[in-house]
Design a protein around this motif. Structure first.
Motif, PDB file in Angstrom:
ATOM      1  N   PHE A  95       0.848  -1.183   0.000  1.00 34.42           N
ATOM      2  CA  PHE A  95       0.000   0.000   0.000  1.00 34.42           C
ATOM      3  C   PHE A  95       0.891   1.243   0.000  1.00 34.42           C
ATOM      4  O   PHE A  95       1.833   1.344   0.791  1.00 34.42           O
ATOM      5  N   VAL A  96       0.574   2.166  -0.896  1.00 36.62           N
ATOM      6  CA  VAL A  96       1.362   3.387  -1.070  1.00 36.62           C
ATOM      7  C   VAL A  96       0.503   4.583  -0.695  1.00 36.62           C
ATOM      8  O   VAL A  96      -0.665   4.669  -1.098  1.00 36.62           O
ATOM      9  N   GLU A  97       1.068   5.500   0.085  1.00 44.69           N
ATOM     10  CA  GLU A  97       0.388   6.746   0.418  1.00 44.69           C
ATOM     11  C   GLU A  97       1.288   7.903  -0.013  1.00 44.69           C
ATOM     12  O   GLU A  97       2.195   8.303   0.716  1.00 44.69           O
ATOM     13  N   ASP A  98       1.037   8.370  -1.230  1.00 44.87           N
ATOM     14  CA  ASP A  98       1.890   9.400  -1.826  1.00 44.87           C
ATOM     15  C   ASP A  98       1.052  10.147  -2.859  1.00 44.87           C
ATOM     16  O   ASP A  98       0.679   9.571  -3.882  1.00 44.87           O
ATOM     17  N   VAL A  99       0.759  11.412  -2.594  1.00 42.19           N
ATOM     18  CA  VAL A  99      -0.121  12.181  -3.473  1.00 42.19           C
ATOM     19  C   VAL A  99       0.457  12.285  -4.876  1.00 42.19           C
ATOM     20  O   VAL A  99      -0.255  12.098  -5.870  1.00 42.19           O
ATOM     21  N   ALA A 100       1.755  12.575  -4.983  1.00 39.91           N
ATOM     22  CA  ALA A 100       2.374  12.743  -6.302  1.00 39.91           C
ATOM     23  C   ALA A 100       2.362  11.431  -7.077  1.00 39.91           C
ATOM     24  O   ALA A 100       2.044  11.408  -8.281  1.00 39.91           O
ATOM     25  N   ALA A 101       2.702  10.323  -6.385  1.00 36.23           N
ATOM     26  CA  ALA A 101       2.713   9.024  -7.061  1.00 36.23           C
ATOM     27  C   ALA A 101       1.309   8.629  -7.488  1.00 36.23           C
ATOM     28  O   ALA A 101       1.101   8.077  -8.583  1.00 36.23           O
ATOM     29  N   ALA A 102       0.323   8.920  -6.646  1.00 35.25           N
ATOM     30  CA  ALA A 102      -1.066   8.616  -6.995  1.00 35.25           C
ATOM     31  C   ALA A 102      -1.492   9.430  -8.214  1.00 35.25           C
ATOM     32  O   ALA A 102      -2.136   8.903  -9.137  1.00 35.25           O
ATOM     33  N   HIS A 103      -1.152  10.704  -8.228  1.00 36.32           N
ATOM     34  CA  HIS A 103      -1.500  11.554  -9.363  1.00 36.32           C
ATOM     35  C   HIS A 103      -0.883  11.032 -10.647  1.00 36.32           C
ATOM     36  O   HIS A 103      -1.525  11.003 -11.706  1.00 36.32           O
ATOM     37  N   ASP A 104       0.377  10.619 -10.578  1.00 31.66           N
ATOM     38  CA  ASP A 104       1.068  10.087 -11.765  1.00 31.66           C
ATOM     39  C   ASP A 104       0.377   8.841 -12.311  1.00 31.66           C
ATOM     40  O   ASP A 104       0.449   8.565 -13.516  1.00 31.66           O
ATOM     41  N   ARG A 105      -0.291   8.101 -11.434  1.00 35.53           N
ATOM     42  CA  ARG A 105      -0.959   6.867 -11.868  1.00 35.53           C
ATOM     43  C   ARG A 105      -2.454   7.076 -12.108  1.00 35.53           C
ATOM     44  O   ARG A 105      -3.191   6.115 -12.309  1.00 35.53           O
ATOM     45  N   GLU A 113      -7.140   9.437  -7.737  1.00 37.13           N
ATOM     46  CA  GLU A 113      -7.505  10.554  -6.885  1.00 37.13           C
ATOM     47  C   GLU A 113      -7.136  10.240  -5.438  1.00 37.13           C
ATOM     48  O   GLU A 113      -7.268   9.107  -4.984  1.00 37.13           O
ATOM     49  N   GLY A 114      -6.693  11.251  -4.725  1.00 37.76           N
ATOM     50  CA  GLY A 114      -6.262  11.034  -3.353  1.00 37.76           C
ATOM     51  C   GLY A 114      -4.798  10.652  -3.305  1.00 37.76           C
ATOM     52  O   GLY A 114      -4.019  10.966  -4.206  1.00 37.76           O
ATOM     53  N   GLU A 115      -4.414   9.946  -2.244  1.00 37.92           N
ATOM     54  CA  GLU A 115      -2.998   9.614  -2.085  1.00 37.92           C
ATOM     55  C   GLU A 115      -2.720   8.133  -1.884  1.00 37.92           C
ATOM     56  O   GLU A 115      -1.572   7.713  -1.924  1.00 37.92           O
ATOM     57  N   ARG A 116      -3.767   7.325  -1.701  1.00 37.59           N
ATOM     58  CA  ARG A 116      -3.549   5.926  -1.341  1.00 37.59           C
ATOM     59  C   ARG A 116      -3.908   5.001  -2.500  1.00 37.59           C
ATOM     60  O   ARG A 116      -4.970   5.127  -3.111  1.00 37.59           O
ATOM     61  N   PHE A 117      -3.012   4.052  -2.782  1.00 37.14           N
ATOM     62  CA  PHE A 117      -3.275   3.000  -3.760  1.00 37.14           C
ATOM     63  C   PHE A 117      -2.423   1.793  -3.400  1.00 37.14           C
ATOM     64  O   PHE A 117      -1.613   1.846  -2.463  1.00 37.14           O
ATOM     65  N   ALA A 118      -2.626   0.719  -4.098  1.00 38.94           N
ATOM     66  CA  ALA A 118      -1.886  -0.523  -3.815  1.00 38.94           C
ATOM     67  C   ALA A 118      -1.214  -1.025  -5.082  1.00 38.94           C
ATOM     68  O   ALA A 118      -1.694  -0.801  -6.198  1.00 38.94           O
ATOM     69  N   GLU A 119      -0.126  -1.732  -4.884  1.00 41.05           N
ATOM     70  CA  GLU A 119       0.612  -2.348  -5.994  1.00 41.05           C
ATOM     71  C   GLU A 119       0.876  -3.807  -5.665  1.00 41.05           C
ATOM     72  O   GLU A 119       1.162  -4.156  -4.522  1.00 41.05           O
ATOM     73  N   MET A 120       0.792  -4.629  -6.659  1.00 40.34           N
ATOM     74  CA  MET A 120       1.134  -6.040  -6.473  1.00 40.34           C
ATOM     75  C   MET A 120       1.670  -6.598  -7.785  1.00 40.34           C
ATOM     76  O   MET A 120       1.081  -6.408  -8.843  1.00 40.34           O
ATOM     77  N   GLN A 121       2.787  -7.271  -7.681  1.00 38.53           N
ATOM     78  CA  GLN A 121       3.381  -7.924  -8.848  1.00 38.53           C
ATOM     79  C   GLN A 121       3.371  -9.427  -8.614  1.00 38.53           C
ATOM     80  O   GLN A 121       3.725  -9.908  -7.540  1.00 38.53           O
ATOM     81  N   PHE A 122       2.947 -10.148  -9.633  1.00 39.38           N
ATOM     82  CA  PHE A 122       2.952 -11.608  -9.524  1.00 39.38           C
ATOM     83  C   PHE A 122       3.257 -12.200 -10.887  1.00 39.38           C
ATOM     84  O   PHE A 122       2.557 -11.930 -11.866  1.00 39.38           O
ATOM     85  N   ASN A 123       4.316 -13.010 -10.926  1.00 41.69           N
ATOM     86  CA  ASN A 123       4.728 -13.668 -12.161  1.00 41.69           C
ATOM     87  C   ASN A 123       4.271 -15.122 -12.172  1.00 41.69           C
ATOM     88  O   ASN A 123       4.160 -15.758 -11.121  1.00 41.69           O
ATOM     89  N   PHE A 124       4.022 -15.630 -13.364  1.00 42.06           N
ATOM     90  CA  PHE A 124       3.578 -17.011 -13.517  1.00 42.06           C
ATOM     91  C   PHE A 124       4.552 -17.777 -14.398  1.00 42.06           C
ATOM     92  O   PHE A 124       5.133 -17.220 -15.336  1.00 42.06           O
ATOM     93  N   GLU A 125       4.708 -19.063 -14.089  1.00 44.55           N
ATOM     94  CA  GLU A 125       5.505 -19.964 -14.919  1.00 44.55           C
ATOM     95  C   GLU A 125       4.629 -21.119 -15.377  1.00 44.55           C
ATOM     96  O   GLU A 125       3.963 -21.768 -14.563  1.00 44.55           O
ATOM     97  N   LEU A 126       4.628 -21.381 -16.674  1.00 41.66           N
ATOM     98  CA  LEU A 126       3.828 -22.458 -17.243  1.00 41.66           C
ATOM     99  C   LEU A 126       4.722 -23.619 -17.662  1.00 41.66           C
ATOM    100  O   LEU A 126       5.789 -23.418 -18.259  1.00 41.66           O
ATOM    101  N   GLN A 127       4.280 -24.821 -17.369  1.00 40.14           N
ATOM    102  CA  GLN A 127       4.956 -26.015 -17.846  1.00 40.14           C
ATOM    103  C   GLN A 127       4.670 -26.229 -19.331  1.00 40.14           C
ATOM    104  O   GLN A 127       3.637 -25.796 -19.843  1.00 40.14           O
ATOM    105  N   LYS A 128       5.565 -26.912 -19.989  1.00 41.33           N
ATOM    106  CA  LYS A 128       5.294 -27.350 -21.354  1.00 41.33           C
ATOM    107  C   LYS A 128       4.162 -28.371 -21.330  1.00 41.33           C
ATOM    108  O   LYS A 128       4.050 -29.169 -20.394  1.00 41.33           O
ATOM    109  N   ALA A 129       3.330 -28.350 -22.346  1.00 41.59           N
ATOM    110  CA  ALA A 129       2.218 -29.299 -22.408  1.00 41.59           C
ATOM    111  C   ALA A 129       2.711 -30.648 -22.927  1.00 41.59           C
ATOM    112  O   ALA A 129       3.288 -30.711 -24.012  1.00 41.59           O
ATOM    113  N   PRO A 130       2.521 -31.728 -22.172  1.00 41.75           N
ATOM    114  CA  PRO A 130       2.940 -33.048 -22.640  1.00 41.75           C
ATOM    115  C   PRO A 130       2.068 -33.562 -23.786  1.00 41.75           C
ATOM    116  O   PRO A 130       2.475 -34.459 -24.529  1.00 41.75           O
ATOM    117  N   ALA A 131       0.865 -33.006 -23.912  1.00 42.79           N
ATOM    118  CA  ALA A 131      -0.053 -33.368 -24.994  1.00 42.79           C
ATOM    119  C   ALA A 131      -0.985 -32.182 -25.218  1.00 42.79           C
ATOM    120  O   ALA A 131      -1.152 -31.326 -24.342  1.00 42.79           O
TER     121      ALA A 131
END
Length: 313
Positions: free
Chosen positions: A266-276, A279-297
């Protein structure tokens, strides 16, 4: 003294007849399954000395469970959907199919046909912005060698701030908080959404009624569901549970697994919120990467044929 008759020739003949083994019509597989089920139920009745009242209250419970469309909720609550995942993990290990993002339960609230876009989407319809926290979710879809997968489809769905899902909650707009994102050339997906809420089983519903008898709660932590698919790769059904949640490791549906916790910040930064564009100053960020297996069939590239809402889409 317990009386047992299920093993007798007379009863076995009855069950064979009831399961259709005395005719050449119907489905052999259905007959095999139903015969086993009938016999197992009969043994439970005998071994646990089930009373008439207990038996017919159970029948009534099944009627009420179906009337409320909660069978798909009770199944994960009893650990059976998680068991299927663990069983498939064991089968994969036996075949040497390892690596990749862990699978976990789908749950009963997927709806087919969500809007699809390239690279980046906005998921919410803006109706909760007076109290919701805007969330920016992004990540990369890779193969198990670490190579980004362009053109993968990230099918994502989540609850709103009340823990409700569009389609099932008629107060929400169509496909609110449901989108499909096609990854860009670098395998990246991006979504603007809102932080979802955890939720619990309906307190007056049959699932919670069963959980009450077991002395258990029916709560889930906030989470986000995913189907990830790409040509040549195994379809992935998974979800990420948000860090910091009260029920993160006490999910009544047993969906939380190592490697599937999203580190939400959770980020509380008026300038960063405006750039994104927030409205206001609070927003959240989450990064999640996925890995897929090769399909056997080729079949492994597709999700299961489980009945779902708007299945034709």
């Amino acid at each position: 003294m317990t009386v047992k008759v299920s093993h007798t020739a007379e009863i076995q003949s009855l069950f064979n007849e009831a399961a259709g083994l005395n005719n050449d019509q119907g489905s052999p597989r259905a007959k095999q399954i139903l015969l086993r089920l009938i016999n197992d139920v009969a043994k439970i009745i005998e071994d646990l000395e089930i009373t008439d009242d207990e038996f017919w209250h159970s029948v009534d419970y099944l009627n009420r469970l179906g009337a409320r469309s909660e069978a798909g909720l009770l199944v994960p609550g009893l650990g059976l959907e998680h068991f299927i995942d663990i069983l498939q993990d064991a089968k994969d290990a036996q075949l040497g199919l390892t690596g990749g993002t862990p699978r976990t339960i789908e749950g009963p609230l997927y709806v087919a046909g969500a809007p699809i876009a390239e690279g980046e989407v906005r998921m919410d319809d803006g109706t909760e912005l007076d109290h919701a926290t805007v969330m920016f979710l992004d990540g990369v879809v890779r193969d198990t060698d670490g190579k980004p997968i362009a053109g993968a489809v990230v099918d994502v769905w989540q609850a709103n701030t009340k823990g409700n899902y569009s389609y099932f909650d008629q107060s929400q707009s169509e496909y609110n908080l449901r989108r499909r994102i096609v990854t860009d050339a670098e395998g990246r997906y991006r979504a603007r959404s809102i932080v979802p809420s955890g939720y619990g089983c309906a307190p007056d519903g049959p699932t919670q009624e069963c959980l009450n008898l077991l002395g258990r709660h029916g709560q889930r932590p906030a989470h986000i569901h995913f189907f990830i698919s790409a040509p040549g790769h195994r379809h992935l059904t998974t979800q990420i549970n948000l860090s910091g949640e009260e029920y993160l490791w006490d999910d009544f549906a047993y969906a939380t697994r190592d490697g599937l916790v999203g580190d939400i910040k959770f980020v509380e930064d008026v300038a960063a919120a405006h750039d994104r564009g927030v409205e206001g100053e609070r927003f959240a960020e989450m990064q999640f990467n996925f890995e897929l297996q090769k399909a056997p069939a080729a079949q492994a590239e597709q999700r299961s044929n489980r009945p779902r809402a708007l299945q034709q889409a």
